[in-house]
Design a protein around this motif. Structure first.
Motif, PDB file in Angstrom:
ATOM      1  N   GLU A   1       5.230 -19.228 -33.871  1.00 33.04           N
ATOM      2  CA  GLU A   1       6.412 -19.465 -34.291  1.00 33.04           C
ATOM      3  C   GLU A   1       7.614 -18.084 -34.593  1.00 33.04           C
ATOM      4  O   GLU A   1       6.947 -17.463 -35.367  1.00 33.04           O
ATOM      5  N   PRO A   2       7.944 -17.930 -33.297  1.00 33.73           N
ATOM      6  CA  PRO A   2       9.024 -16.746 -33.788  1.00 33.73           C
ATOM      7  C   PRO A   2       9.753 -15.936 -34.884  1.00 33.73           C
ATOM      8  O   PRO A   2      10.282 -15.588 -34.415  1.00 33.73           O
ATOM      9  N   LEU A   3      10.215 -18.099 -34.671  1.00 32.81           N
ATOM     10  CA  LEU A   3      11.874 -17.901 -36.359  1.00 32.81           C
ATOM     11  C   LEU A   3      10.598 -17.220 -37.549  1.00 32.81           C
ATOM     12  O   LEU A   3      11.258 -17.449 -38.358  1.00 32.81           O
ATOM     13  N   GLY A   4       9.822 -17.961 -37.464  1.00 34.06           N
ATOM     14  CA  GLY A   4       8.911 -18.236 -38.486  1.00 34.06           C
ATOM     15  C   GLY A   4       8.467 -19.218 -39.406  1.00 34.06           C
ATOM     16  O   GLY A   4       9.190 -20.262 -38.631  1.00 34.06           O
TER      17      GLY A   4
ATOM     18  N   VAL B   1      11.930 -23.071 -51.772  1.00 32.88           N
ATOM     19  CA  VAL B   1      10.697 -22.585 -51.530  1.00 32.88           C
ATOM     20  C   VAL B   1      10.273 -21.964 -50.227  1.00 32.88           C
ATOM     21  O   VAL B   1       8.971 -22.053 -50.308  1.00 32.88           O
ATOM     22  N   ALA B   2      10.631 -23.065 -48.875  1.00 31.42           N
ATOM     23  CA  ALA B   2      10.355 -23.101 -47.758  1.00 31.42           C
ATOM     24  C   ALA B   2      10.302 -21.753 -47.419  1.00 31.42           C
ATOM     25  O   ALA B   2       9.858 -21.124 -45.831  1.00 31.42           O
ATOM     26  N   ARG B   3      11.446 -21.170 -47.919  1.00 28.25           N
ATOM     27  CA  ARG B   3      11.678 -19.165 -47.176  1.00 28.25           C
ATOM     28  C   ARG B   3      10.663 -18.762 -47.935  1.00 28.25           C
ATOM     29  O   ARG B   3      10.913 -17.662 -46.847  1.00 28.25           O
ATOM     30  N   GLY B   4       9.712 -19.001 -48.517  1.00 21.19           N
ATOM     31  CA  GLY B   4       8.368 -18.506 -48.600  1.00 21.19           C
ATOM     32  C   GLY B   4       7.509 -18.529 -47.948  1.00 21.19           C
ATOM     33  O   GLY B   4       6.212 -18.020 -48.448  1.00 21.19           O
TER      34      GLY B   4
ATOM     35  N   PHE C   1      11.992 -24.593 -39.083  1.00 18.51           N
ATOM     36  CA  PHE C   1      12.033 -25.539 -39.102  1.00 18.51           C
ATOM     37  C   PHE C   1      11.909 -26.666 -40.646  1.00 18.51           C
ATOM     38  O   PHE C   1      12.583 -27.748 -40.469  1.00 18.51           O
ATOM     39  N   PRO C   2      11.184 -26.346 -41.590  1.00 20.78           N
ATOM     40  CA  PRO C   2      11.921 -27.413 -42.890  1.00 20.78           C
ATOM     41  C   PRO C   2      12.797 -26.770 -43.295  1.00 20.78           C
ATOM     42  O   PRO C   2      13.792 -27.384 -43.994  1.00 20.78           O
ATOM     43  N   SER C   3      13.110 -25.534 -43.055  1.00 17.40           N
ATOM     44  CA  SER C   3      14.447 -24.640 -43.513  1.00 17.40           C
ATOM     45  C   SER C   3      15.983 -26.273 -42.432  1.00 17.40           C
ATOM     46  O   SER C   3      16.784 -26.213 -43.382  1.00 17.40           O
ATOM     47  N   PHE C   4      15.392 -26.310 -41.518  1.00 11.67           N
ATOM     48  CA  PHE C   4      16.987 -26.941 -40.543  1.00 11.67           C
ATOM     49  C   PHE C   4      16.504 -28.278 -41.664  1.00 11.67           C
ATOM     50  O   PHE C   4      17.417 -28.750 -40.979  1.00 11.67           O
ATOM     51  N   VAL C   5      15.618 -29.200 -41.268  1.00 12.68           N
ATOM     52  CA  VAL C   5      15.588 -30.432 -41.629  1.00 12.68           C
ATOM     53  C   VAL C   5      16.168 -30.915 -43.064  1.00 12.68           C
ATOM     54  O   VAL C   5      16.746 -31.521 -43.578  1.00 12.68           O
ATOM     55  N   LEU C   6      15.715 -29.421 -44.033  1.00 14.18           N
ATOM     56  CA  LEU C   6      16.089 -29.797 -45.470  1.00 14.18           C
ATOM     57  C   LEU C   6      17.573 -30.084 -45.375  1.00 14.18           C
ATOM     58  O   LEU C   6      18.238 -30.228 -45.905  1.00 14.18           O
ATOM     59  N   GLY C   7      18.147 -28.689 -44.487  1.00 10.68           N
ATOM     60  CA  GLY C   7      19.491 -28.467 -44.682  1.00 10.68           C
ATOM     61  C   GLY C   7      20.204 -29.667 -43.992  1.00 10.68           C
ATOM     62  O   GLY C   7      20.952 -29.333 -44.960  1.00 10.68           O
ATOM     63  N   ALA C   8      20.053 -30.647 -42.914  1.00  9.54           N
ATOM     64  CA  ALA C   8      20.143 -31.547 -42.538  1.00  9.54           C
ATOM     65  C   ALA C   8      20.093 -32.657 -43.709  1.00  9.54           C
ATOM     66  O   ALA C   8      22.005 -33.047 -44.221  1.00  9.54           O
ATOM     67  N   LEU C   9      19.279 -33.076 -44.023  1.00 10.95           N
ATOM     68  CA  LEU C   9      19.458 -33.663 -45.828  1.00 10.95           C
ATOM     69  C   LEU C   9      19.959 -33.253 -46.428  1.00 10.95           C
ATOM     70  O   LEU C   9      20.954 -34.597 -47.304  1.00 10.95           O
ATOM     71  N   MET C  10      20.307 -31.994 -47.345  1.00 14.21           N
ATOM     72  CA  MET C  10      21.136 -31.558 -48.051  1.00 14.21           C
ATOM     73  C   MET C  10      22.692 -32.313 -47.322  1.00 14.21           C
ATOM     74  O   MET C  10      23.784 -32.825 -48.237  1.00 14.21           O
TER      75      MET C  10
ATOM     76  N   MET D   1      24.204 -41.707 -58.278  1.00 11.55           N
ATOM     77  CA  MET D   1      23.597 -40.480 -58.726  1.00 11.55           C
ATOM     78  C   MET D   1      21.537 -40.051 -58.338  1.00 11.55           C
ATOM     79  O   MET D   1      21.324 -38.726 -57.844  1.00 11.55           O
ATOM     80  N   LEU D   2      21.342 -41.319 -57.310  1.00 13.87           N
ATOM     81  CA  LEU D   2      20.219 -41.313 -56.747  1.00 13.87           C
ATOM     82  C   LEU D   2      20.202 -40.192 -55.705  1.00 13.87           C
ATOM     83  O   LEU D   2      19.887 -38.838 -55.037  1.00 13.87           O
ATOM     84  N   ASN D   3      21.553 -40.074 -54.670  1.00 14.54           N
ATOM     85  CA  ASN D   3      21.889 -38.902 -53.592  1.00 14.54           C
ATOM     86  C   ASN D   3      22.293 -37.372 -54.364  1.00 14.54           C
ATOM     87  O   ASN D   3      21.431 -36.567 -54.273  1.00 14.54           O
ATOM     88  N   LEU D   4      22.258 -37.221 -55.668  1.00 18.56           N
ATOM     89  CA  LEU D   4      22.285 -35.906 -56.524  1.00 18.56           C
ATOM     90  C   LEU D   4      21.045 -35.811 -56.940  1.00 18.56           C
ATOM     91  O   LEU D   4      21.160 -34.406 -56.196  1.00 18.56           O
ATOM     92  N   ALA D   5      20.381 -36.720 -57.595  1.00 11.61           N
ATOM     93  CA  ALA D   5      18.642 -36.207 -57.759  1.00 11.61           C
ATOM     94  C   ALA D   5      18.115 -35.948 -56.168  1.00 11.61           C
ATOM     95  O   ALA D   5      17.519 -34.670 -56.197  1.00 11.61           O
ATOM     96  N   MET D   6      18.744 -36.345 -55.414  1.00  6.78           N
ATOM     97  CA  MET D   6      17.994 -35.637 -53.824  1.00  6.78           C
ATOM     98  C   MET D   6      18.434 -34.860 -53.453  1.00  6.78           C
ATOM     99  O   MET D   6      17.771 -33.819 -52.860  1.00  6.78           O
ATOM    100  N   LEU D   7      19.435 -34.200 -53.729  1.00  3.76           N
ATOM    101  CA  LEU D   7      20.382 -33.213 -52.964  1.00  3.76           C
ATOM    102  C   LEU D   7      19.508 -32.145 -54.189  1.00  3.76           C
ATOM    103  O   LEU D   7      18.920 -31.265 -52.991  1.00  3.76           O
ATOM    104  N   VAL D   8      19.447 -32.386 -54.990  1.00  7.14           N
ATOM    105  CA  VAL D   8      18.949 -31.219 -56.189  1.00  7.14           C
ATOM    106  C   VAL D   8      17.105 -31.148 -55.544  1.00  7.14           C
ATOM    107  O   VAL D   8      17.031 -30.059 -55.137  1.00  7.14           O
ATOM    108  N   ILE D   9      16.544 -31.784 -55.296  1.00  8.34           N
ATOM    109  CA  ILE D   9      15.318 -31.985 -54.678  1.00  8.34           C
ATOM    110  C   ILE D   9      14.636 -31.169 -53.317  1.00  8.34           C
ATOM    111  O   ILE D   9      14.251 -30.261 -53.418  1.00  8.34           O
ATOM    112  N   PHE D  10      16.239 -31.371 -52.383  1.00 13.04           N
ATOM    113  CA  PHE D  10      16.108 -31.173 -51.222  1.00 13.04           C
ATOM    114  C   PHE D  10      16.511 -29.345 -51.452  1.00 13.04           C
ATOM    115  O   PHE D  10      16.148 -28.864 -50.935  1.00 13.04           O
ATOM    116  N   ALA D  11      16.670 -29.117 -52.429  1.00 13.40           N
ATOM    117  CA  ALA D  11      17.892 -27.342 -52.644  1.00 13.40           C
ATOM    118  C   ALA D  11      16.877 -26.578 -52.983  1.00 13.40           C
ATOM    119  O   ALA D  11      16.323 -25.806 -52.295  1.00 13.40           O
TER     120      ALA D  11
END
Length: 154
Positions: free
Chosen positions: A26-29, A16-19, A33-42, A1-11
């Protein structure tokens, strides 16, 4: 359940990071970087869910009708994880109030004393490590990198 909750938070944070506003440096915006890290965490959370779900289903089926016992034993097993999660939440919340240096110092001291042996030597080591990690890192960022970490309201 903790991993599911963390998955929802990271998603949520991924969306939010896209905004984040664009940056001239930053050439990419700023979102990249936050999107990359959060994607890896998901992905890591999905892997953990896939790894633990079959055993959890088997345990729930074997202990049908004993849900309070399952929850109680799971909480006891994960006590340190829940403590660190709560402590980290407090650390993040303290950032805007007291700033990087003080919140980092308190987080490290409390975390080290919580998980380490309860001795004077460990407490002294925790304070020294916290001082280096908080004041030292803030000094390095400000003087060498010219990046100022949050100072807080106080």
């Amino acid at each position: 359940m903790l991993n599911l909750a963390m998955l929802v938070i990271f998603a949520f944070l991924f969306v939010v990071a896209r905004g984040l506003p664009d940056s001239a440096w930053e050439p990419l915006g700023a979102w990249a970087f936050p999107s990359f890290v959060l994607g890896a965490l998901m992905l890591l959370n999905l892997a953990m869910i896939a790894q633990t779900l079959p055993r959890a289903i088997k345990e729930v089926r074997a202990r049908r009708g004993e849900m309070p016992g399952i929850v109680r034993s799971a909480l006891a097993e994960k006590k340190l994880v829940l403590l660190m999660l709560g402590l980290f939440g407090g650390y993040v919340a303290a950032f805007s109030l007291v700033g990087y240096a003080i919140s980092t110092f308190l987080f490290i001291v409390i975390a080290q004393i919580s998980v380490g042996p309860k001795t004077v030597r460990n407490a002294v080591a925790a304070v020294i490590i916290a001082l280096v990690a908080s004041v030292g890192v803030e000094y390095f960022f400000a003087k060498v990198l010219s990046v100022f970490l949050p100072g807080g309201l106080l």
